[in-house]
Design an enzyme around this catalytic site. Sequence first.
Site, short mmCIF file in Angstrom:
data_model
loop_
_atom_site.label_atom_id
_atom_site.label_comp_id
_atom_site.label_asym_id
_atom_site.label_seq_id
_atom_site.Cartn_x
_atom_site.Cartn_y
_atom_site.Cartn_z
N CYS A 69 103.92 39.71 -12.44
CA CYS A 69 102.61 39.61 -11.79
C CYS A 69 101.55 40.49 -12.45
CB CYS A 69 102.72 39.93 -10.31
SG CYS A 69 102.94 41.67 -9.92
N HIS A 106 95.21 54.43 -1.40
CA HIS A 106 95.57 53.02 -1.55
C HIS A 106 96.51 52.87 -2.74
CE1 HIS A 106 95.12 48.65 -1.80
NE2 HIS A 106 94.91 48.80 -3.09
N HIS A 109 99.71 46.27 -2.52
CA HIS A 109 100.08 45.39 -1.41
C HIS A 109 101.57 45.08 -1.48
CE1 HIS A 109 95.71 44.79 -1.64
NE2 HIS A 109 95.78 44.51 -0.34
N ASP A 113 107.81 37.93 -1.35
CA ASP A 113 108.38 37.04 -2.36
C ASP A 113 109.20 37.81 -3.41
OD1 ASP A 113 106.45 38.37 -3.79
OD2 ASP A 113 105.18 36.63 -4.12
N ARG A 121 108.19 42.46 -2.49
CA ARG A 121 107.59 42.88 -3.76
C ARG A 121 106.44 43.84 -3.45
NH1 ARG A 121 103.09 40.31 -6.63
NH2 ARG A 121 103.32 38.58 -5.18
N CYS A 123 103.71 45.56 -4.83
CA CYS A 123 102.88 45.35 -6.02
C CYS A 123 101.88 46.50 -6.07
CB CYS A 123 102.19 44.00 -5.84
SG CYS A 123 101.14 43.53 -7.21
#
Length: 136
Positions: A69, A106, A109, A113, A121, A123
Amino acid sequence: MSDMPEKIERTDAEWRELLTQEQYHVLRQKGTERPFTGALTENHATGNYHCAGCGELLFMSGAKFDSGCGWPSFMLPADSKAVVEHEDRSFGMRRVEVTCARCGGHLGHVFPDGPRPTGLRYCINSASLTFTRQEP
Ligand code: FE
């Protein structure tokens, strides 16, 4: 399970002084680095990933996988108490934001999946992390 990490709070001016511009943008302004640009996406070394804001241990290399990704991806955090998940409805999407439990920064996310066994995941922006290599 460990206790919740002790929270740290800093003023906006302090964060600006402590962090690089990119770290500040991602951690404090919920920015996202462009895919395939982060320093840690292709990192396959054994070691630990800490919060770039406060140093908290967030992820370990054993949980990292190649998601394709464009961002560092993990099946699970180092400790369930190290990160906090929040519903994020920005940009017309419904996502789950992940922040550092200690400094509120932060991170990225989490998506449903990922590979087995967690199916998750995480990410995570490279800019939110510092990597410490574990010497053999
Ligand atoms: Fe942090």
